[in-house]
Design an enzyme around this catalytic site. Structure first.
Site, PDB file in Angstrom:
ATOM      1  N   HIS A 271       0.859  -1.195   0.000  1.00  0.00           N
ATOM      2  CA  HIS A 271       0.000   0.000   0.000  1.00  0.00           C
ATOM      3  C   HIS A 271       0.888   1.237   0.000  1.00  0.00           C
ATOM      4  O   HIS A 271       1.945   1.251   0.611  1.00  0.00           O
ATOM      5  CB  HIS A 271      -0.888   0.019   1.257  1.00  0.00           C
ATOM      6  N   ASP A 328      -7.995  -5.157  -0.354  1.00  0.00           N
ATOM      7  CA  ASP A 328      -8.450  -6.024  -1.452  1.00  0.00           C
ATOM      8  C   ASP A 328      -8.115  -7.494  -1.254  1.00  0.00           C
ATOM      9  O   ASP A 328      -8.555  -8.334  -2.040  1.00  0.00           O
ATOM     10  CB  ASP A 328      -7.814  -5.537  -2.762  1.00  0.00           C
TER      11      ASP A 328
HETATM   12  C1  SDX Z   1      -6.114   0.052  -3.113  1.00  0.00           C
HETATM   13  O1  SDX Z   1      -4.255   4.499  -2.226  1.00  0.00           O
HETATM   14  C2  SDX Z   1      -5.217   3.918  -1.646  1.00  0.00           C
HETATM   15  O2  SDX Z   1      -5.670   4.272  -0.569  1.00  0.00           O
HETATM   16  C3  SDX Z   1      -5.813   2.756  -2.395  1.00  0.00           C
HETATM   17  C4  SDX Z   1      -6.866   1.953  -1.648  1.00  0.00           C
HETATM   18  C5  SDX Z   1      -8.116   2.745  -1.428  1.00  0.00           C
HETATM   19  O3  SDX Z   1      -8.847   2.435  -0.475  1.00  0.00           O
HETATM   20  O4  SDX Z   1      -8.412   3.628  -2.277  1.00  0.00           O
HETATM   21  O5  SDX Z   1      -6.351   1.546  -0.405  1.00  0.00           O
HETATM   22  C6  SDX Z   1      -7.269   0.713  -2.428  1.00  0.00           C
HETATM   23  O6  SDX Z   1      -5.864   0.342  -4.247  1.00  0.00           O
HETATM   24  C7  SDX Z   1      -5.271  -0.931  -2.347  1.00  0.00           C
HETATM   25  C8  SDX Z   1      -4.054  -1.442  -3.174  1.00  0.00           C
HETATM   26  C9  SDX Z   1      -4.556  -2.555  -4.124  1.00  0.00           C
HETATM   27  N1  SDX Z   1      -3.449  -2.901  -5.070  1.00  0.00           N
HETATM   28  C10 SDX Z   1      -2.838  -4.092  -5.012  1.00  0.00           C
HETATM   29  O7  SDX Z   1      -3.022  -4.921  -4.109  1.00  0.00           O
HETATM   30  C11 SDX Z   1      -1.861  -4.347  -6.148  1.00  0.00           C
HETATM   31  C12 SDX Z   1      -0.538  -4.858  -5.594  1.00  0.00           C
HETATM   32  N2  SDX Z   1       0.108  -3.767  -4.828  1.00  0.00           N
HETATM   33  C13 SDX Z   1       1.078  -2.971  -5.492  1.00  0.00           C
HETATM   34  O8  SDX Z   1       1.004  -2.850  -6.865  1.00  0.00           O
HETATM   35  C14 SDX Z   1       1.568  -1.773  -4.697  1.00  0.00           C
HETATM   36  O9  SDX Z   1       1.836  -2.215  -3.425  1.00  0.00           O
HETATM   37  C15 SDX Z   1       0.687  -0.535  -4.639  1.00  0.00           C
HETATM   38  C16 SDX Z   1       0.276  -0.089  -6.000  1.00  0.00           C
HETATM   39  C17 SDX Z   1      -0.507  -0.792  -3.788  1.00  0.00           C
HETATM   40  C18 SDX Z   1       1.523   0.565  -3.979  1.00  0.00           C
HETATM   41  O10 SDX Z   1       2.556   0.833  -4.838  1.00  0.00           O
HETATM   42  P1  SDX Z   1       3.660   1.949  -4.507  1.00  0.00           P
HETATM   43  O11 SDX Z   1       3.331   2.685  -3.241  1.00  0.00           O
HETATM   44  O12 SDX Z   1       3.861   2.747  -5.754  1.00  0.00           O
HETATM   45  O13 SDX Z   1       4.917   1.119  -4.143  1.00  0.00           O
HETATM   46  P2  SDX Z   1       5.998   0.601  -5.183  1.00  0.00           P
HETATM   47  O14 SDX Z   1       5.309   0.080  -6.421  1.00  0.00           O
HETATM   48  O15 SDX Z   1       7.028   1.668  -5.352  1.00  0.00           O
HETATM   49  O16 SDX Z   1       6.624  -0.655  -4.409  1.00  0.00           O
HETATM   50  C19 SDX Z   1       7.665  -0.474  -3.428  1.00  0.00           C
HETATM   51  C20 SDX Z   1       8.497  -1.757  -3.503  1.00  0.00           C
HETATM   52  C21 SDX Z   1       8.935  -2.098  -4.928  1.00  0.00           C
HETATM   53  O17 SDX Z   1      10.072  -2.909  -4.826  1.00  0.00           O
HETATM   54  P3  SDX Z   1      11.547  -2.174  -4.970  1.00  0.00           P
HETATM   55  O18 SDX Z   1      11.527  -1.493  -6.347  1.00  0.00           O
HETATM   56  O19 SDX Z   1      11.621  -1.175  -3.805  1.00  0.00           O
HETATM   57  O20 SDX Z   1      12.544  -3.309  -4.869  1.00  0.00           O
HETATM   58  O21 SDX Z   1       7.660  -2.873  -3.085  1.00  0.00           O
HETATM   59  C22 SDX Z   1       7.495  -3.750  -4.193  1.00  0.00           C
HETATM   60  C23 SDX Z   1       7.834  -2.989  -5.437  1.00  0.00           C
HETATM   61  O22 SDX Z   1       8.288  -3.872  -6.452  1.00  0.00           O
HETATM   62  N3  SDX Z   1       6.077  -4.135  -4.157  1.00  0.00           N
HETATM   63  C24 SDX Z   1       5.626  -5.369  -4.365  1.00  0.00           C
HETATM   64  C25 SDX Z   1       4.233  -5.296  -4.172  1.00  0.00           C
HETATM   65  N4  SDX Z   1       3.891  -4.034  -3.867  1.00  0.00           N
HETATM   66  C26 SDX Z   1       5.040  -3.319  -3.861  1.00  0.00           C
HETATM   67  N5  SDX Z   1       6.276  -6.518  -4.685  1.00  0.00           N
HETATM   68  C27 SDX Z   1       5.482  -7.603  -4.821  1.00  0.00           C
HETATM   69  N6  SDX Z   1       4.139  -7.624  -4.649  1.00  0.00           N
HETATM   70  C28 SDX Z   1       3.489  -6.481  -4.326  1.00  0.00           C
HETATM   71  N7  SDX Z   1       2.179  -6.482  -4.154  1.00  0.00           N
END
Ligand code: SDX
Length: 392
Positions: A271, A328
């Site tokens: 998140h 989710d």
């Molecule tokens: C919602 O914003 C909100 O409030 C949203 C929400 C709402 O109520 O409106 O809460 C609802 O959208 C919840 C999130 C649902 N999405 C998912 O579950 C999809 C999977 N999650 C990710 O794609 C990610 O965690 C996000 C999109 C939720 C957040 O992404 P960020 O903040 O842009 O973080 P990032 O992509 O920069 O990740 C940081 C690190 C990265 O690794 P490094 O480059 O630092 O090595 O964490 C890794 C990412 O690769 N990472 C994951 C991951 N989420 C982040 N690696 C594997 N699996 C994951 N799910």
């Protein structure tokens, strides 16, 4: 930073506005709507009174809630012409695309440019969309199932009526199931607002050009559709089903999620703000156990989800990146138990988030926020002369 412009991709460190609607603390896992904790609201409130509080600032008293519900019932018809638009979609159309289109189409049948200086005008537009959107949700589901497009029953509660419109079978009495309605009500409350997430920021920026409420909401639905946002609840179930089909091999999917060359992510994890357990995920996880037990459902997918969660919480890659289950991760398991098709999961998220989008749009307009227009740092070609076609 170049000159005066600082680039902040994804606005990770940029505040877009001041807001009095929702407070969340990502480190402590705190979420409050208008100062009320999400734990109390999920336990003690119903969705319509939470919607009222989000939009108008406080929980309604008996008279206010009764009037709100009556005004919504009086507006809960949808112009029959709208069915022609719905008929234009193939059955294979994704419900989020259908709903975004139908929400925009409502503009043709309802005044939606709101005179924000008139509380009356704003109130009526809000009541209209809270009344009609659930009908569009039900019709979208029924169309997919080849069922007649009908209305619910004004004698029922707001959420019960939504459930009846979605699931009422022709020539069968609708049987109310208290467990199902309470679970649905709780899920909608938990999705109702979440400060400046992607889809809410979309609703605000579209509304900042003084586009109408319905047009702004239609844009929000499209933003929510993405698998990184609300679309994640559908993607979680598809992931869990793939793991089940793979003999429950969670290790394979954990490895894929950590493999930088693989675009796969563990859906339902991580998140932007919560760097601890998403408080909504905690409540939904408990509710999933309760609802499946009450409905006598033993769903192996729930066990796979719990196994995957346990593995991720003990995995250094996830621990280092503070990746925890989000809203989710478990919600789809309950939607599935309630008989909601996977493709409709994000629609249920939109149904829950509707009052939050409305509240944020209203606050943005009442605060007279300026049109959203960020700057950029240019990295393209310097000045060059035009080259005639035959010389290229
Ligand atoms: C919602 O914003 C909100 O409030 C949203 C929400 C709402 O109520 O409106 O809460 C609802 O959208 C919840 C999130 C649902 N999405 C998912 O579950 C999809 C999977 N999650 C990710 O794609 C990610 O965690 C996000 C999109 C939720 C957040 O992404 P960020 O903040 O842009 O973080 P990032 O992509 O920069 O990740 C940081 C690190 C990265 O690794 P490094 O480059 O630092 O090595 O964490 C890794 C990412 O690769 N990472 C994951 C991951 N989420 C982040 N690696 C594997 N699996 C994951 N799910």
């Amino acid at each position: 930073t170049k000159g005066m412009i600082t680039i902040d991709p994804g606005f990770k460190n940029t505040g877009s506005c001041e807001s009095a609607i929702t407070f969340l603390d990502g480190e402590k896992g705190i979420l409050r709507y208008r100062g009320y904790s999400i734990e109390e609201l999920a336990e003690k409130a119903d969705f319509l009174e939470v919607a009222y509080a989000l939009i108008f600032g406080d929980l309604p008293n008996k008279e206010e809630l009764a009037k709100f519900h009556k005004d919504i019932k009086d507006e809960s018809h949808v112009d029959e012409e709208m069915k022609k638009i719905l008929d234009g979609f193939p059955k294979s159309a994704h419900p989020m695309g259908v709903l975004s289109s139908l929400t925009s189409a409502l503009i043709a049948f309802n005044p939606s440019t709101v005179d924000v200086s008139s509380d009356e005008d704003m109130y009526h537009a809000i009541v209209r969309i809270l009344a009609k959107f659930p009908v569009l949700v039900a019709w979208t589901l029924r169309k997919k199932k080849g069922l007649p497009l009908d209305y619910g029953d004004d004698s029922l509660g707001y959420v019960e009526n939504i459930h009846k419109m979605m699931f009422k079978r022709p020539n069968q009495d609708y049987k109310k199931n208290k467990v199902v309605i309470e679970a649905l009500d709780k899920l909608l409350i938990l999705h109702a607002d979440h400060e400046q997430n992607c889809s809410t920021s979309t609703v605000r920026i579209v509304g900042s050009s003084h586009a109408g409420l319905f047009a702004s909401l239609s844009a929000g639905i499209s933003a929510l559709w993405g698998p990184l946002h609300g679309g994640a609840n559908q993607a979680v179930l598809e992931m869990l089903e793939a793991i089940e089909a793979d003999g429950g091999d969670t290790k394979k999917y954990m490895a894929k999620a950590k493999d930088k060359s693989d675009p796969f992510r563990l859906m339902g994890f991580g998140h932007r703000v919560y760097k601890n357990f998403d408080p909504r995920a905690k409540i939904i996880k408990v509710a999933a156990d309760e609802v499946l037990a009450d409905l006598g459902i033993n769903d192996p997918i729930l066990d796979i989800a719990k196994g995957l969660e346990k593995e991720a919480l003990e995995d250094q890659y996830f621990v280092d990146r503070k990746l925890y289950p989000n809203v989710d991760f478990y919600s789809g398991i309950i939607y599935r138990a309630l008989g909601i098709p996977t493709e409709m999961f994000t629609v249920m998220f939109a149904l829950g988030r509707l009052p939050g989008w409305i509240a944020q749009w209203r606050e943005m307009r009442l605060n007279g926020e300026p049109i959203g227009r960020p700057r950029q740092v240019y990295t393209g070609e310097n000045l060059r002369s035009f080259v005639e076609l035959d010389k290229r």
